[in-house]
Write an enzyme that holds these catalytic residues in place. Structure first.
Site, PDB file in Angstrom:
ATOM      1  N   VAL A  95     -10.884 -22.002  13.132  1.00  0.00           N
ATOM      2  CA  VAL A  95      -9.632 -21.493  13.685  1.00  0.00           C
ATOM      3  C   VAL A  95      -9.680 -21.498  15.209  1.00  0.00           C
ATOM      4  O   VAL A  95      -8.772 -22.011  15.877  1.00  0.00           O
ATOM      5  CB  VAL A  95      -9.347 -20.070  13.161  1.00  0.00           C
ATOM      6  CG1 VAL A  95      -8.035 -19.546  13.734  1.00  0.00           C
ATOM      7  CG2 VAL A  95      -9.301 -20.058  11.642  1.00  0.00           C
ATOM      8  N   TYR A  96     -10.738 -20.961  15.764  1.00  0.00           N
ATOM      9  CA  TYR A  96     -10.894 -20.925  17.219  1.00  0.00           C
ATOM     10  C   TYR A  96     -10.926 -22.338  17.797  1.00  0.00           C
ATOM     11  O   TYR A  96     -10.235 -22.642  18.774  1.00  0.00           O
ATOM     12  CB  TYR A  96     -12.180 -20.183  17.572  1.00  0.00           C
ATOM     13  CG  TYR A  96     -12.467 -20.132  19.053  1.00  0.00           C
ATOM     14  CD1 TYR A  96     -11.759 -19.279  19.887  1.00  0.00           C
ATOM     15  CD2 TYR A  96     -13.470 -20.932  19.618  1.00  0.00           C
ATOM     16  CE1 TYR A  96     -12.027 -19.220  21.249  1.00  0.00           C
ATOM     17  CE2 TYR A  96     -13.745 -20.875  20.967  1.00  0.00           C
ATOM     18  CZ  TYR A  96     -13.021 -20.020  21.782  1.00  0.00           C
ATOM     19  OH  TYR A  96     -13.285 -19.982  23.132  1.00  0.00           O
ATOM     20  N   ALA A  97     -11.730 -23.204  17.194  1.00  0.00           N
ATOM     21  CA  ALA A  97     -11.835 -24.576  17.695  1.00  0.00           C
ATOM     22  C   ALA A  97     -10.478 -25.271  17.669  1.00  0.00           C
ATOM     23  O   ALA A  97     -10.115 -25.993  18.610  1.00  0.00           O
ATOM     24  CB  ALA A  97     -12.857 -25.363  16.879  1.00  0.00           C
ATOM     25  N   SER A 131      -7.559 -23.921  18.025  1.00  0.00           N
ATOM     26  CA  SER A 131      -6.729 -23.425  19.124  1.00  0.00           C
ATOM     27  C   SER A 131      -7.101 -24.113  20.431  1.00  0.00           C
ATOM     28  O   SER A 131      -6.226 -24.412  21.257  1.00  0.00           O
ATOM     29  CB  SER A 131      -6.867 -21.901  19.258  1.00  0.00           C
ATOM     30  OG  SER A 131      -8.101 -21.517  19.844  1.00  0.00           O
TER      31      SER A 131
END
Length: 246
Positions: free
Chosen positions: A156-158, A160
């Protein structure tokens, strides 16, 4: 007397989001020491007041919750009310969601994507007309090494950061004709509060082998980007600890 070479940002006004701690505070501190007046933006009033007290009179606090639509939209208006101009905008505020997607909280995903992507886009959209009208300005976005590598423990972070990396590169192409520079800085793991959400075993392993960066090291590169001749844009800097192994 301090020379211009020692204070290359003298006379400039900068604004940094997520500035009460971590990379944001380190960036604001480096800009103050380079001679700029810096508006530190954060939603944590107590931490923000402490940060500005540490940096002195060149640091100005601005309490904003960027996840609040109206407060987010007021960023430029409030910066101009405080300082009258804006030369440098560092979009740094962000959240982290790591771990297996199947275990992620959907509300946490929404909040992170909103801050990491939507808020950055809206902040940049907000400051662009002012910079375009002045014919000069620098915008730097804190991205991540995760924007360049499909990190398996943080989908999820990657995602974004992949999105925001594309945003930086495309917006740069739209605005360079106005004398604006847009770039991103993509550090590997930095010792900040965001690492609190890392898997415990991975964090312990990284600390043991010295594969973490200091926030001040990221700030040094921000200053490098801002102090290049105006005819040069540092579009994207990927920086990582020497011992970091992908």
């Amino acid at each position: 007397m301090t020379s211009q070479s020692q204070q290359p940002l003298q006379g400039q006004v900068a604004a940094v989001t997520g500035a009460a701690s971590g990379i944001g505070f380190a960036s604001a501190s480096a800009m103050v020491h380079a001679g700029a007046r810096v508006v530190l933006i954060d939603r944590d009033r107590t931490a923000l007041d402490k940060a500005c007290a540490t940096l002195g009179s060149q640091a100005v606090p601005l309490v904003l919750d960027l996840l609040d639509r109206d407060q987010c939209a007021s960023l430029l208006t409030q910066v101009l009310a405080l300082e009258g101009r804006l030369d440098v905008f560092h979009a740094n505020a962000g959240l982290y969601v790591g771990g297996d997607l199947v275990d992620s909280d959907p509300d946490a995903i929404d909040r992170m994507l909103n801050l990491n992507i939507n808020v950055v886009m809206k902040n940049v959209h907000n400051v662009l007309p002012h910079m375009i009208a002045r014919g000069s300005g620098d915008i730097i976005v804190t991205s991540s090494l995760a924007a360049h590598f499909p990190t398996p423990w943080e989908p999820v972070y990657a995602s974004s950061k992949w999105a925001i990396d594309c945003f930086v590169q495309t917006v740069r192409r739209q605005v360079f004709k106005h004398g604006l520079r847009v770039g991103s800085i993509s550090p590997g793991p930095v010792i900040t509060s965001l690492l609190a959400d890392w898997p415990a075993d991975k964090l312990a392993e990284a600390k043991a082998r010295g594969s973490l960066l200091e926030a001040s090291e990221v700030a040094d590169v921000v200053i490098f980007m801002l102090t290049r001749p105006r005819g040069m844009t540092i579009r994207d800097v990927v920086m990582m600890p020497t011992q970091f192994d992908l």
